[in-house]
Design a protein around this motif. Structure first.
Motif, mmCIF file in Angstrom:
data_model
loop_
_atom_site.group_PDB
_atom_site.id
_atom_site.type_symbol
_atom_site.label_atom_id
_atom_site.label_comp_id
_atom_site.label_asym_id
_atom_site.label_seq_id
_atom_site.Cartn_x
_atom_site.Cartn_y
_atom_site.Cartn_z
ATOM 1 N N THR A 84 0.837 -1.197 0.000
ATOM 2 C CA THR A 84 0.000 0.000 0.000
ATOM 3 C C THR A 84 0.872 1.247 0.000
ATOM 4 O O THR A 84 0.623 2.194 -0.760
ATOM 5 C CB THR A 84 -0.953 0.000 1.215
ATOM 6 N N GLU A 85 1.888 1.245 0.835
ATOM 7 C CA GLU A 85 2.805 2.387 0.868
ATOM 8 C C GLU A 85 3.462 2.591 -0.503
ATOM 9 O O GLU A 85 3.514 3.710 -1.016
ATOM 10 C CB GLU A 85 3.890 2.172 1.924
ATOM 11 N N ARG A 86 3.954 1.497 -1.082
ATOM 12 C CA ARG A 86 4.612 1.575 -2.391
ATOM 13 C C ARG A 86 3.652 2.140 -3.439
ATOM 14 O O ARG A 86 4.013 3.004 -4.235
ATOM 15 C CB ARG A 86 5.126 0.190 -2.795
ATOM 16 N N TYR A 87 2.408 1.664 -3.420
ATOM 17 C CA TYR A 87 1.409 2.138 -4.373
ATOM 18 C C TYR A 87 1.138 3.640 -4.192
ATOM 19 O O TYR A 87 1.058 4.394 -5.167
ATOM 20 C CB TYR A 87 0.110 1.349 -4.223
ATOM 21 N N LEU A 88 0.997 4.057 -2.942
ATOM 22 C CA LEU A 88 0.719 5.475 -2.689
ATOM 23 C C LEU A 88 1.895 6.372 -3.080
ATOM 24 O O LEU A 88 1.695 7.521 -3.463
ATOM 25 C CB LEU A 88 0.356 5.678 -1.217
ATOM 26 N N ARG A 89 3.113 5.854 -2.987
ATOM 27 C CA ARG A 89 4.290 6.648 -3.359
ATOM 28 C C ARG A 89 4.536 6.664 -4.873
ATOM 29 O O ARG A 89 4.967 7.660 -5.424
ATOM 30 C CB ARG A 89 5.536 6.124 -2.653
ATOM 31 N N THR A 90 4.265 5.534 -5.539
ATOM 32 C CA THR A 90 4.639 5.409 -6.948
ATOM 33 C C THR A 90 3.461 5.307 -7.912
ATOM 34 O O THR A 90 3.624 5.505 -9.106
ATOM 35 C CB THR A 90 5.517 4.154 -7.159
ATOM 36 N N GLY A 91 2.300 4.917 -7.386
ATOM 37 C CA GLY A 91 1.152 4.672 -8.257
ATOM 38 C C GLY A 91 1.205 3.315 -8.929
ATOM 39 O O GLY A 91 0.349 2.982 -9.744
ATOM 40 N N LEU A 92 2.214 2.519 -8.593
ATOM 41 C CA LEU A 92 2.389 1.200 -9.198
ATOM 42 C C LEU A 92 2.118 0.100 -8.185
ATOM 43 O O LEU A 92 2.451 0.231 -7.013
ATOM 44 C CB LEU A 92 3.815 1.049 -9.736
ATOM 45 N N ALA A 93 1.540 -0.983 -8.682
ATOM 46 C CA ALA A 93 1.286 -2.142 -7.836
ATOM 47 C C ALA A 93 1.477 -3.401 -8.665
ATOM 48 O O ALA A 93 1.224 -3.403 -9.869
ATOM 49 C CB ALA A 93 -0.138 -2.105 -7.274
ATOM 50 N N ASP A 94 1.953 -4.458 -8.027
ATOM 51 C CA ASP A 94 2.029 -5.757 -8.685
ATOM 52 C C ASP A 94 0.620 -6.295 -8.836
ATOM 53 O O ASP A 94 -0.286 -5.946 -8.064
ATOM 54 C CB ASP A 94 2.869 -6.734 -7.856
#
Length: 77
Positions: A31-41
């Motif tokens: 979730t943190e990664r998505y909120l920072r980058t807009g990318l998700a696996d």
């Protein structure tokens, strides 16, 4: 003030708790990664959260619980 509880569990049960908490921590890291980058696996589950700092804090909270349980298990071995 936090109240301390003592649980008696088998080491297998404690391991299952660690596994479950680890999965929750991974979700919050994603979730943190998505909120920072807009990318998700493709297989990432993203929690409802508006700030990456909040997601990071929750992931760290789960990691602290995992570390605490692991430390106690290691001290008993």
């Amino acid at each position: 003030m936090k109240k301390i509880v003592t649980l008696k569990l088998s080491d297998l049960d404690a391991g299952q708790i660690i596994d479950g908490l680890t999965e929750r921590m991974k979700v919050w890291k994603a979730t943190e990664r998505y909120l920072r980058t807009g990318l998700a696996d493709i297989d990432d589950c993203i929690e409802e959260c508006s700030k990456p700092e909040e997601a990071q804090s929750i992931a760290e909270y789960y990691q602290n619980i995992i570390d605490n349980i692991q430390l106690q298990l290691n001290n008993q071995r």
